[in-house]
Design an enzyme around this catalytic site. Sequence first.
Site, PDB file in Angstrom:
ATOM      1  N   GLN A  33     -11.671 -36.922   8.558  1.00 32.27           N
ATOM      2  CA  GLN A  33     -12.645 -36.829   9.092  1.00 32.27           C
ATOM      3  C   GLN A  33     -11.427 -38.047   9.939  1.00 32.27           C
ATOM      4  OE1 GLN A  33     -14.887 -34.388   9.770  1.00 32.27           O
ATOM      5  NE2 GLN A  33     -15.437 -35.497  11.918  1.00 32.27           N
ATOM      6  N   HIS A  34     -11.765 -39.363   9.223  1.00 28.21           N
ATOM      7  CA  HIS A  34     -11.509 -40.532   9.976  1.00 28.21           C
ATOM      8  C   HIS A  34     -10.285 -40.240  11.022  1.00 28.21           C
ATOM      9  CE1 HIS A  34     -13.075 -43.496   7.262  1.00 28.21           C
ATOM     10  NE2 HIS A  34     -12.539 -42.712   6.601  1.00 28.21           N
ATOM     11  N   ASP A  75       2.062 -38.138  10.000  1.00 33.30           N
ATOM     12  CA  ASP A  75       2.103 -38.199   8.433  1.00 33.30           C
ATOM     13  C   ASP A  75       1.926 -39.851   8.920  1.00 33.30           C
ATOM     14  OD1 ASP A  75       1.972 -37.646   5.394  1.00 33.30           O
ATOM     15  OD2 ASP A  75       3.973 -38.271   5.992  1.00 33.30           O
ATOM     16  N   LYS A 126      -9.548 -51.582  15.162  1.00 34.52           N
ATOM     17  CA  LYS A 126      -8.788 -51.108  14.654  1.00 34.52           C
ATOM     18  C   LYS A 126      -8.228 -49.838  15.363  1.00 34.52           C
ATOM     19  CE  LYS A 126      -6.722 -48.252  10.756  1.00 34.52           C
ATOM     20  NZ  LYS A 126      -7.583 -47.255   9.268  1.00 34.52           N
TER      21      LYS A 126
HETATM   22  P1  IMP Z   1      -1.670 -39.750   6.090  1.00 35.06           P
HETATM   23  O1  IMP Z   1       0.045 -39.730   6.287  1.00 35.06           O
HETATM   24  O2  IMP Z   1      -2.208 -40.036   7.192  1.00 35.06           O
HETATM   25  O3  IMP Z   1      -2.686 -38.862   5.104  1.00 35.06           O
HETATM   26  O4  IMP Z   1      -1.640 -41.099   5.136  1.00 35.06           O
HETATM   27  C1  IMP Z   1      -0.459 -40.982   3.979  1.00 35.06           C
HETATM   28  C2  IMP Z   1      -1.597 -42.850   3.163  1.00 35.06           C
HETATM   29  O5  IMP Z   1      -1.365 -43.479   3.641  1.00 35.06           O
HETATM   30  C3  IMP Z   1      -2.843 -42.493   2.941  1.00 35.06           C
HETATM   31  O6  IMP Z   1      -3.387 -42.040   1.989  1.00 35.06           O
HETATM   32  C4  IMP Z   1      -2.719 -43.405   2.853  1.00 35.06           C
HETATM   33  O7  IMP Z   1      -2.898 -44.422   1.834  1.00 35.06           O
HETATM   34  C5  IMP Z   1      -2.022 -44.290   3.845  1.00 35.06           C
HETATM   35  N1  IMP Z   1      -2.419 -44.632   5.354  1.00 35.06           N
HETATM   36  C6  IMP Z   1      -2.361 -44.125   6.491  1.00 35.06           C
HETATM   37  N2  IMP Z   1      -3.167 -44.124   7.549  1.00 35.06           N
HETATM   38  C7  IMP Z   1      -3.654 -45.488   6.650  1.00 35.06           C
HETATM   39  C8  IMP Z   1      -4.043 -46.369   7.815  1.00 35.06           C
HETATM   40  O8  IMP Z   1      -4.773 -46.682   9.330  1.00 35.06           O
HETATM   41  N3  IMP Z   1      -4.875 -46.935   6.879  1.00 35.06           N
HETATM   42  C9  IMP Z   1      -4.641 -47.522   5.577  1.00 35.06           C
HETATM   43  N4  IMP Z   1      -3.895 -46.783   4.965  1.00 35.06           N
HETATM   44  C10 IMP Z   1      -3.296 -45.975   5.566  1.00 35.06           C
END
Ligand code: IMP
Length: 193
Positions: free
Chosen positions: A10-11, A68, A171
């Site tokens: 959702q974020h 990703d 952010k």
């Molecule tokens: P995803 O590919 O967006 O799911 O990100 C993989 C991982 O990177 C997430 O589980 C978080 O631990 C970290 N991550 C991704 N985006 C952010 C962000 O905007 N802030 C902080 N950690 C993030």
Amino acid sequence: MKLVFATNNQHKLDEVRKITAGYTEIVNLSDINCHDDIPENADTLEGNALQKARYIKEHFGYDCFADDTGLEVEALDNAPGVYSARYAGPGHDSEANMNKLLHEMEGQTNRKARFRTVIALILDGKEYLFEGIVNGTIIQEKRGGSGFGYDPLFVPDNYSQTFAEMGNDIKNQISHRAEAVKKLTAFLSNYTL
Ligand code: IMP
């Protein structure tokens, strides 16, 4: 234009919808009745983003995009990178991930890091990649309560607050994902068949 964003986070959806408002209607995986565990086992951010987007196109037939993201820490040879979500184990536990990062960074004077997001778009039979990067520093202890993931440990360059202290409004204007989404949006707004 209507596009599927291959996420149930959702974020991320909120962040992306704020930027694409007015250009593109974004629906998520539950909106298309996708409850699959989409494979995400490539060893690069680009590979994972493409793998997720291709899965949706192949199984559900929709044009879509997937992202990703990884945190790349210079002193750790760009770890945790593509393994950011499961750095401390398969549980996707942000507290454990941050604690592991702090442990790995003990005694390190080079605290430079960056968040990097890759978005893969599949549109009208073609694939496109968009990248967003935000550079910053890993601090010594967690600060702030908003955001998610590694936000309490990351201070972006030219700011004094962590992502978790500045709040989502700021952010979302400067983040890695925002930069990648802005590139995606610019592309879509100029797109003609
Ligand atoms: P995803 O590919 O967006 O799911 O990100 C993989 C991982 O990177 C997430 O589980 C978080 O631990 C970290 N991550 C991704 N985006 C952010 C962000 O905007 N802030 C902080 N950690 C993030």
